[in-house]
Write a protein that holds these residues in place. Structure first.
Motif, PDB file in Angstrom:
ATOM      1  N   TRP A   7     -15.454   1.837 -30.288  1.00 38.89           N
ATOM      2  CA  TRP A   7     -16.585   1.936 -29.360  1.00 38.89           C
ATOM      3  C   TRP A   7     -17.440   3.168 -29.655  1.00 38.89           C
ATOM      4  O   TRP A   7     -18.600   3.221 -29.294  1.00 38.89           O
ATOM      5  CB  TRP A   7     -16.071   2.017 -27.925  1.00 38.89           C
ATOM      6  CG  TRP A   7     -15.015   1.004 -27.639  1.00 38.89           C
ATOM      7  CD1 TRP A   7     -13.769   1.235 -27.140  1.00 38.89           C
ATOM      8  CD2 TRP A   7     -15.085  -0.399 -27.848  1.00 38.89           C
ATOM      9  NE1 TRP A   7     -13.066   0.069 -27.041  1.00 38.89           N
ATOM     10  CE2 TRP A   7     -13.850  -0.951 -27.464  1.00 38.89           C
ATOM     11  CE3 TRP A   7     -16.063  -1.261 -28.351  1.00 38.89           C
ATOM     12  CZ2 TRP A   7     -13.565  -2.302 -27.538  1.00 38.89           C
ATOM     13  CZ3 TRP A   7     -15.783  -2.615 -28.415  1.00 38.89           C
ATOM     14  CH2 TRP A   7     -14.555  -3.122 -28.016  1.00 38.89           C
ATOM     15  N   TRP A  57     -19.141   5.052 -25.303  1.00 38.43           N
ATOM     16  CA  TRP A  57     -19.582   4.138 -26.341  1.00 38.43           C
ATOM     17  C   TRP A  57     -20.536   4.815 -27.326  1.00 38.43           C
ATOM     18  O   TRP A  57     -20.968   5.939 -27.130  1.00 38.43           O
ATOM     19  CB  TRP A  57     -20.282   2.927 -25.709  1.00 38.43           C
ATOM     20  CG  TRP A  57     -19.447   2.191 -24.713  1.00 38.43           C
ATOM     21  CD1 TRP A  57     -18.080   2.231 -24.587  1.00 38.43           C
ATOM     22  CD2 TRP A  57     -19.915   1.308 -23.695  1.00 38.43           C
ATOM     23  NE1 TRP A  57     -17.675   1.429 -23.557  1.00 38.43           N
ATOM     24  CE2 TRP A  57     -18.780   0.842 -22.989  1.00 38.43           C
ATOM     25  CE3 TRP A  57     -21.177   0.853 -23.319  1.00 38.43           C
ATOM     26  CZ2 TRP A  57     -18.879  -0.040 -21.926  1.00 38.43           C
ATOM     27  CZ3 TRP A  57     -21.285  -0.030 -22.262  1.00 38.43           C
ATOM     28  CH2 TRP A  57     -20.144  -0.474 -21.568  1.00 38.43           C
ATOM     29  N   ALA A 178     -20.542  -5.278 -25.112  1.00 36.32           N
ATOM     30  CA  ALA A 178     -20.098  -4.537 -23.929  1.00 36.32           C
ATOM     31  C   ALA A 178     -20.987  -4.933 -22.767  1.00 36.32           C
ATOM     32  O   ALA A 178     -22.090  -5.461 -22.957  1.00 36.32           O
ATOM     33  CB  ALA A 178     -20.158  -3.026 -24.177  1.00 36.32           C
TER      34      ALA A 178
END
Length: 254
Positions: A7, A57, A178
Motif C-alpha cells: 500500500w 497508502w 482501495a
C-alpha cells in the motif's frame, strides 16, 4: 481474495463514497449552523488531502468520487433548493465529483408522546398536571396522563444504500484498489466488513460525535491497511471551491 501489493509503494485507484447528508449535518455540527465559509466544499480536494496526509497508502492516488445525496423539494424550501442545485452543478463543472447518485425524500407523519429535553438532552414525558388536567369520560382526573403529538417529517432515504451499492460494485468488480467511506452511519456495517476482506478501507467520520462502534475493526482485518479519521473545521474551510465556478456563484452565507 488475497491482495499482494504494497500500500505504501504504488499508485492506487481509490474509490471515495460520500453520504452527502451525513457529511452536511456533520459539517454543520463541526463548523456551526450559522457560520459561513464551509458549505462550498471541494469534495475531491478535501478528501484527497485527507488520504494523502492521514492514510498509510501511496501518495500517488487516482480517485473516483461518488457523492450520494437527495434533492430538496422546492415546494418545501425554495431558497434551499436553489442553493443546493447551484452547488451540485458547481461540483460537476469544477470536477470535484465523478458521480452524483440521488436518493429521495419521504414525507411522513409521526405520532409520539409529547416530551421535553432534560439538561442532558434526554426526553422527559410531559404529563398532565395542574392547571392543565385530563379527565376521563366519567369526569375523573387521569393521573399521569400523557399527551400525544403528531408532526410532519421529511426523511432523506437512499444515501446509505447508494454508498454501499457503488462501493461494492467497484470493489468486487476490481475497478478500485482501495475504498474510502465518508459516513458515520452504523447501517454500513455489513458492506464495510465485506470490503475489508478485499481492499484496504479508510473510514472518515464527518461528525463531531464518536465513531460508530459497529464500523470499528482492527487495521489488519482482512487484507489490512485500514485507517480512520475524523474531520475538523479546518478540513472544510481550507478546501472551498472558487467563489465563481463557470457561471455559478457561491450562495450568500455559504
Amino acid at each position: 481474495m488475497a491482495v499482494t501489493m504494497s500500500w505504501e509503494s504504488r499508485a492506487m485507484r481509490v474509490g471515495i463514497y460520500i453520504d452527502g447528508y451525513n457529511l452536511y449535518y456533520g459539517g454543520r455540527g463541526i463548523c456551526g449552523r450559522g457560520v459561513a465559509g464551509w458549505r462550498w466544499l471541494n469534495l475531491r480536494a478535501m478528501l484527497e488531502s485527507v488520504v494523502a496526509v492521514h492514510s498509510p497508502w501511496s501518495a500517488d492516488v487516482a480517485s473516483r468520487v461518488v457523492f450520494c445525496t437527495a434533492r430538496i423539494r422546492g415546494r418545501d424550501n425554495v431558497s434551499s433548493q436553489r442553493d443546493q442545485d447551484t452547488y451540485l452543478r458547481a461540483l460537476v463543472q469544477h470536477g470535484a465529483v465523478d458521480v452524483i447518485e440521488y436518493g429521495n425524500y419521504v414525507a411522513r407523519t409521526a405520532t409520539a408522546p409529547l416530551a421535553t429535553a432534560d439538561r442532558r438532552g434526554r426526553p422527559v414525558l410531559t404529563e398532565a398536571n395542574w392547571p392543565v388536567m385530563v379527565r376521563d369520560a366519567q369526569g375523573s382526573d387521569v393521573v399521569h396522563a400523557t399527551f400525544m403529538a403528531s408532526v410532519a417529517r421529511r426523511e432523506e432515504k437512499g444515501s446509505d444504500v447508494n454508498v454501499a451499492s457503488h462501493m461494492l460494485v467497484d470493489v468486487l468488480g476490481g475497478t478500485v484498489d482501495a475504498a474510502v467511506v465518508v459516513s458515520n452511519d452504523s447501517d454500513l456495517k455489513m458492506p464495510v466488513d465485506v470490503v475489508r476482506q478485499h481492499v484496504p478501507l479508510g473510514l472518515i467520520n464527518p461528525t463531531k460525535g464518536y465513531p460508530a462502534g459497529a464500523l470499528n475493526a482492527d487495521s489488519t482485518t482482512g487484507v489490512g491497511g485500514h485507517w480512520w479519521y475524523q474531520l475538523t473545521a479546518a478540513d472544510f474551510t481550507r478546501h472551498q471551491m472558487p467563489t465563481i465556478v463557470g457561471r455559478l456563484s457561491r450562495p450568500v452565507g455559504w
